[in-house]
Design a protein around this motif. Structure first.
Motif, PDB file in Angstrom:
ATOM      1  N   LEU A 155       0.698  -1.434  -0.074  1.00  9.57           N
ATOM      2  CA  LEU A 155      -0.140  -0.368   0.257  1.00  9.57           C
ATOM      3  C   LEU A 155       1.003   1.548   0.103  1.00  9.57           C
ATOM      4  O   LEU A 155       0.205   2.285  -0.973  1.00  9.57           O
ATOM      5  N   GLY A 177      -4.902   6.193  -3.160  1.00  9.19           N
ATOM      6  CA  GLY A 177      -5.362   5.181  -3.039  1.00  9.19           C
ATOM      7  C   GLY A 177      -5.235   4.050  -3.926  1.00  9.19           C
ATOM      8  O   GLY A 177      -5.950   3.464  -4.663  1.00  9.19           O
ATOM      9  N   VAL A 186      -6.372  -1.658  -1.944  1.00  7.29           N
ATOM     10  CA  VAL A 186      -6.623  -0.537  -1.078  1.00  7.29           C
ATOM     11  C   VAL A 186      -8.346   0.253  -0.059  1.00  7.29           C
ATOM     12  O   VAL A 186      -7.986   0.724   0.270  1.00  7.29           O
ATOM     13  N   ALA A 187      -9.268  -0.593  -0.734  1.00  5.26           N
ATOM     14  CA  ALA A 187     -10.503  -1.143  -0.142  1.00  5.26           C
ATOM     15  C   ALA A 187     -10.094  -1.652   1.612  1.00  5.26           C
ATOM     16  O   ALA A 187     -11.686  -1.183   1.977  1.00  5.26           O
ATOM     17  N   GLN A 188      -9.510  -1.985   1.728  1.00  3.65           N
ATOM     18  CA  GLN A 188      -9.882  -2.681   3.346  1.00  3.65           C
ATOM     19  C   GLN A 188      -9.100  -1.760   3.894  1.00  3.65           C
ATOM     20  O   GLN A 188      -8.343  -1.463   3.482  1.00  3.65           O
ATOM     21  N   ALA A 189     -10.299  -1.665   5.619  1.00  3.30           N
ATOM     22  CA  ALA A 189     -10.242  -0.810   5.881  1.00  3.30           C
ATOM     23  C   ALA A 189      -8.954  -1.699   7.343  1.00  3.30           C
ATOM     24  O   ALA A 189      -9.009  -2.702   7.245  1.00  3.30           O
ATOM     25  N   CYS A 223      -9.554   1.042   9.913  1.00  2.00           N
ATOM     26  CA  CYS A 223      -9.622   2.964   8.434  1.00  2.00           C
ATOM     27  C   CYS A 223      -8.137   2.515   7.113  1.00  2.00           C
ATOM     28  O   CYS A 223      -7.714   1.983   7.589  1.00  2.00           O
ATOM     29  N   ARG A 224      -8.969   2.715   5.992  1.00  2.00           N
ATOM     30  CA  ARG A 224      -8.436   1.795   5.065  1.00  2.00           C
ATOM     31  C   ARG A 224      -6.972   3.592   4.912  1.00  2.00           C
ATOM     32  O   ARG A 224      -6.772   5.111   5.362  1.00  2.00           O
ATOM     33  N   GLU A 248      -7.427   7.076   3.930  1.00  2.00           N
ATOM     34  CA  GLU A 248      -7.559   7.908   4.163  1.00  2.00           C
ATOM     35  C   GLU A 248      -7.390   8.472   5.651  1.00  2.00           C
ATOM     36  O   GLU A 248      -7.467  10.041   5.988  1.00  2.00           O
TER      37      GLU A 248
END
Length: 517
Positions: free
Chosen positions: A21, A110, A119-122, A180-181, A184
């Motif tokens: 990430l 992102g 990317v979309a995983q918290a 949290c992502r 973000e």
């Protein structure tokens, strides 16, 4: 200046996914140059159960003094003493926020090409900032981060542990924990670190509003401390703060009504509004470009360097333009253009008129051939001078539309901008800004080399002393367009900036991605 990001994992989801990430390999120690020093990224621990990434920023105090704008220009308070004593090398501030954006740019956007599903995983995150200036104390720290879902621990740092009676300093040790992502979380830090410090090390220009709204998208609109965040981030510049608050209010209303913000913004009956309001320069540019395209009877139009799609949106409103292609090198800009244009909600007939394509103007691209017109609006000044011949050949030599419209800032007009420091360009990414004579010499040379004729016009108020804020060149291909001067047929202008062969030399088109409409 130090910050750590820690996550935990399992055998099914190893914590070392954090490296994907952040686009930084856990086995490496990497260095990055920033405008005020060197940033280091390293991993004190990295295994499947626990992974910590650390950002260490070594501030160059000499560069800090040289680049300081001074008190009252968005610089740090008491800046007259900065060259003697300051906390900038040790305390998290806007310097660290800029380093975050520079070093972790893809993560903040992102983007993760290798593992896009991440990317979309918290993630379970723990963020630590050992020394953070907090004007407003621990109470304000809590008010800023807790509404975003963080568990907040802010411990005041004593002025001197040897003399506890002196009390606490304005610094805190901050620990944030929550799911949290990552993108973000980085945007939260990018905005709120300078807000807590309440001082910026650089001149706060109007484009800071766009930076704030991009980073704050999805959370700033409804934050209970929105006014404090906006005011401090924009260094309490009243006009910029009002502009940002108005745009946030408009976005909130648009979301509740499930319409585009532009639709609400255009709901005012301008004929009934008797107040004389200045027309923004960006609007005047689009109107001038549309006027040229209408007179050229263009139907198929390229917007080269389309950015967030404002001109594409204006072209879509007029039936004359049957095919519109927006081209930009930035996928982020193209996705933002798609969102702003609301392509997914267009009718099939309307969506067939527009395409958004990723591509670089430094190379020829067969997809750009055969169009009636091309627009380079506020693009050339973002190109390194050494790359201008490559752009010139790609547009005028290879694509060869019948009409080309180019707009660029007039540097002579900069003295009329009260908020622009003397000798500074209008945008940090501008590689140069031309005088009227320099622009005309370049444009006439391009026209002569590629078989065009060119005329010029002002955009915005034409000052009798320094000219207009924006200058426009209208290129029209001469004759039937099949011939061109001998010196432009060699492909020499299509060479890459390093002198190697570009796509122009082999006749191959540049590969690129298309954002489907």
């Amino acid at each position: 200046m130090f910050l750590t990001i820690t996550t935990t994992g399992s055998a099914d989801r190893p914590a070392t996914d954090l490296g994907f990430l952040l686009h930084k390999h856990p086995d490496k120690v990497q260095q990055f140059s920033t405008s005020h020093g060197t940033a280091h990224v390293l991993y004190p621990e990295a295994d499947a159960q626990r992974c910590t990434a650390a950002l260490l920023l070594e501030v160059d105090p000499i560069a800090l003094v040289r680049r300081s704008r001074g008190k009252g220009r968005g610089g740090a308070p008491d800046s007259a003493l900065d060259q003697y004593v300051n906390d900038r090398p040790y305390a998290a501030s806007s310097l660290l926020a800029v380093a975050l954006r520079s070093v972790f740019a893809s993560a903040m956007k992102g983007q993760c090409t290798a593992r896009p599903e991440l990317v979309a995983q918290a993630l379970p995150l723990r963020i630590e900032v050992p020394v953070l200036p907090a004007r407003g104390g621990t109470e304000l720290v809590d008010k800023l981060f807790r509404p975003l879902g963080w568990t907040v621990r802010a411990e005041p740092v004593p002025l001197d542990e040897t003399f506890p009676e002196w009390g606490d300093s304005r610094y805190v040790r901050l620990v944030l924990e929550g799911e949290c992502r990552l993108a973000e979380a980085l945007r939260h830090l990018y905005v709120l670190l300078p807000v807590l410090d309440d001082a910026k090390h650089y001149w706060v220009a109007p484009d800071e509003v766009d930076k704030l709204l991009r980073a704050g998208e999805g959370w700033l609109e409804d934050h209970p401390e929105q006014r404090v965040i906006v005011g401090r981030y924009l260094a309490r510049r009243g006009s910029l703060t009002r502009q940002a608050m108005e745009r946030l209010a408009l976005e909130r209303l648009a979301e509740s009504d499930d319409v585009a913000a532009e639709e609400l913004d255009n709901a005012v009956d301008e004929e009934a509004d008797t107040e004389d309001k200045p027309v923004p320069l960006a609007v005047r540019r689009r109107e001038a470009i549309l006027t040229v395209l209408r007179s050229a009877e263009a139907a198929r139009v390229l917007d080269l360097g389309c950015g967030q799609g404002q001109l594409v949106g204006a072209l879509l409103k007029e039936g004359q333009f049957t095919e519109i292609v927006g081209v930009d090198v930035s996928m982020r800009a193209l996705h933002e253009a798609r969102r702003r244009l609301r392509l997914e909600r267009m009718s099939e007939r309307q969506s067939e008129r527009v395409r958004l394509v990723q591509g670089s103007l430094a190379y020829t691209d067969s997809r750009l051939k055969g169009y009636d017109a091309a627009v380079l609006s506020e693009v050339v000044e973002h190109v390194d001078p050494a790359r201008l011949p490559a752009l010139e050949y790609a547009v005028f030599g290879a694509a060869r539309p019948r009409t080309v419209v180019v707009t660029t800032p007039n540097v002579e007009y900069n003295v009329r901008w009260e908020s622009l420091p003397a000798g500074q360009v209008r945008h940090a990414d501008h590689r140069f800004e031309w005088t009227r004579e320099e622009f005309r010499q370049w444009a006439r040379g391009v026209a002569a080399r590629h078989g065009y004729e060119v005329s010029f016009g002002p955009v915005g108020p034409d000052d009798p002393e320094v000219g207009p804020p924006t200058q426009l060149a209208h290129f029209r291909i001469t004759g039937d367009g099949s011939g061109r001067p001998e010196d432009s047929g060699s492909g020499r202008e299509g060479r890459g900036p390093e002198g190697g062969s570009s796509a122009a030399d082999s006749g191959a088109s540049m590969s690129g991605k298309e954002v489907a409409a």
